[in-house]
Design an enzyme around this catalytic site. Sequence first.
Site, short mmCIF file in Angstrom:
data_model
loop_
_atom_site.label_atom_id
_atom_site.label_comp_id
_atom_site.label_asym_id
_atom_site.label_seq_id
_atom_site.Cartn_x
_atom_site.Cartn_y
_atom_site.Cartn_z
N GLN A 48 0.80 -1.22 0.00
CA GLN A 48 0.00 0.00 0.00
C GLN A 48 0.84 1.27 0.00
O GLN A 48 0.32 2.35 -0.30
CB GLN A 48 -0.96 -0.02 1.19
N ARG A 106 3.66 0.14 13.00
CA ARG A 106 3.38 -1.20 12.49
C ARG A 106 3.56 -1.17 10.97
O ARG A 106 2.80 -0.48 10.26
CB ARG A 106 1.94 -1.62 12.85
N HIS A 151 1.53 -9.42 4.76
CA HIS A 151 0.31 -8.62 4.62
C HIS A 151 -0.18 -8.75 3.18
O HIS A 151 -0.16 -7.80 2.41
CB HIS A 151 0.60 -7.16 5.01
N GLU A 196 -4.83 -10.55 8.87
CA GLU A 196 -6.20 -10.74 8.41
C GLU A 196 -6.42 -11.97 7.53
O GLU A 196 -6.73 -11.86 6.33
CB GLU A 196 -6.70 -9.49 7.66
N ASN A 354 -7.99 -6.13 14.33
CA ASN A 354 -8.32 -5.05 13.39
C ASN A 354 -9.84 -4.92 13.38
O ASN A 354 -10.55 -5.91 13.16
CB ASN A 354 -7.86 -5.38 11.97
N TYR A 356 -13.31 -2.34 12.23
CA TYR A 356 -13.81 -1.14 11.54
C TYR A 356 -15.30 -0.88 11.72
O TYR A 356 -15.71 0.24 11.94
CB TYR A 356 -13.48 -1.22 10.04
N GLU A 424 -5.36 -2.33 14.02
CA GLU A 424 -5.90 -1.41 13.02
C GLU A 424 -7.26 -0.91 13.48
O GLU A 424 -8.09 -1.69 13.95
CB GLU A 424 -6.11 -2.07 11.64
N TRP A 475 -5.92 -0.97 -1.99
CA TRP A 475 -6.31 -2.21 -2.66
C TRP A 475 -7.31 -1.93 -3.79
O TRP A 475 -7.08 -1.06 -4.59
CB TRP A 475 -6.83 -3.24 -1.64
#
Length: 522
Positions: A48, A106, A151, A196, A354, A356, A424, A475
């Site tokens: 990323q 991280r 990742h 993940e 993580n 959201y 995250e 992504w």
Amino acid sequence: MRLYSLLIISTLVVLGIADGDDDNKNYNVTNRPFPKGFKFGVATAAYQIEGAWNIDGKGPQMWDDFFHETPSRAFDGSNGDIAVDSYHLYKEDIRCMEEVGVDYYRLSLSWARILPDGTTDNINQLGVDYYIKVFEALEAKGIKTMVTIYHWDLPSALHSKGGWLNPDIINWFADYAELCYKLFGKYADSWITINEPKQICHGGYGIGAYAPGIVSNGIKDYICAKNVLLAHAKAWRIWDEKYRKVYGAKNTLVIDSDWYEPSTNSKEDAIASDTKLQFVHGMYGNPVVNGNWPDVMIKNVADLSRKQGFNESRLPAFTEEEQKLLKGRIQPIMLTLKITSCIIAGTYDFFALNHYTTYMVKARTQEILTVSWDDDSKVDIYQKSEDIWKPAAIDWFRIVPWGFGKLLRWMRKTYGNIEIVITENGVSDKTGILKDQTRIDFLRNYMSHMLDAIHEADVNVTAYTLWTIMDNFEWTLGYIGKSGLYYVNRTDPALPRIPKDSAKYYSKIIKTKCLIDDCLNE
Ligand SMILES: *[C@@H]1O[C@H](CO)[C@@H](O)[C@H](O)[C@H]1NC(C)=O
Ligand SMILES: *[C@@H]1O[C@H](CO)[C@@H](O)[C@H](O)[C@H]1NC(C)=O
Ligand SMILES: *[C@@H]1O[C@H](CO)[C@@H](O)[C@H](O)[C@H]1NC(C)=O
Ligand SMILES: *[C@@H]1O[C@H](CO)[C@@H](O)[C@H](O)[C@H]1NC(C)=O
């Protein structure tokens, strides 16, 4: 961070000030401070941010191929070839981190930059040197490191041999991880083996929205999950047995999970909520703690597989030996100064979460025989309409701060008193607006619910990692999903990083250990 959802991208909504959440209208942000010793960080991932996709000997990885082959897989037709060029601009990134005052960073290592063909037969020294430069620059500023070994960016050479569907990947990954321990052990303050697994497996081999784009929902995603878990376990045990005593750092797997709120207060919906959480968090949490899939997964997938005409469960079983590998070391414990018994410790040193967003969940009244991971849980999920929960950059991303607190309490209840690090949390918009009050409100409210869980429910959260330091390649959302504390001006070839208001807000929280102007003394 993950932001797939190709089908609903046309409903992108520009962020406004969060105002619509009834459940949050009367919610007062806590005036309690963060616990003593609580740490704050920011997170990124190699693909990323780094760019330099074919520079200095880096090999191709499956996300390079995924977007090069079909550019429209990214919403804006872009890819991570350049990203935000952290390969060259890492000192700028670190300057931003220093400005914010984070305790740790991280970051992830690119497997194909270190091992261009994926194997330890061929080490790319220039790739190794890049990470050593980054680590030394961080060390010089007193910023600690949390290092993610994987990742999502699998070397193409290993993808062409079957990738996460080939059980040989357990050894490929273990060899790569061990090399990372040897090369970077003295720089890493903590390790993450894999980030993940749900997105790697369900995204990449289930619904195929993610690289490598394989569609086999409820079959290959389970095969992937088994291999990911065993690869993690093997790499974790190599650390535990050979490197822990040399370097001392903790090591774990990052699990991503939304919260699933029961749609009514019926007993059935409470069970549905727990079942869904077992299929999302428990699918990876239970194996690393207890050595096997959650019971409800084993039962549901076996039952539906039989009804669907399969001759065995689509969920691959762990052998006894594999269960032992997952359960980790036998640890002698001292009771009254005498070694009296042993406990099985699992393959984790802490839980890394993580988080959201939140979904509603309700029990199914009618059986559905479609073959899919989603249907295997035998529940229905949905989100509330926009007027209740404000959407962020994409449709599924509702801002639901209290869901964070509920998930943490569920983890405490389900797994016991295990240390939790938030690896995250954050919010994306599509503007990159510098006066990002919505991001500030998001952070304040999510962290407040986290603090309530710490203080009221004895949940041991010791650190919080914000996604992310600067806007980057998101992504399949390309450069449209912007989650940074810093805006990156992509029309300027120098790709300057410009602080948003949220950078100042996060900086203030880190300094004062308080979400509002003045906290209680504790
Ligand atoms: C929030 O604070 C106000 C003012 O102190 C108080 O009246 C209100 O009841 C509080 N709300 C909640 C949900 O605690
Ligand atoms: C079930 O069927 C698959 C092929 O569809 C076969 O490979 C497998 O060996 C069978 N398993 C059993 C237990 O019969
Ligand atoms: C939380 O976990 C850390 C690390 O294991 C430990 O040192 C600390 O005592 C724990 N705190 C509580 C309140 O359990
Ligand atoms: C971005 O860079 C371009 C080109 O240098 C410049 O014209 C523009 O003002 C910059 N935008 C911002 C928000 O800084």
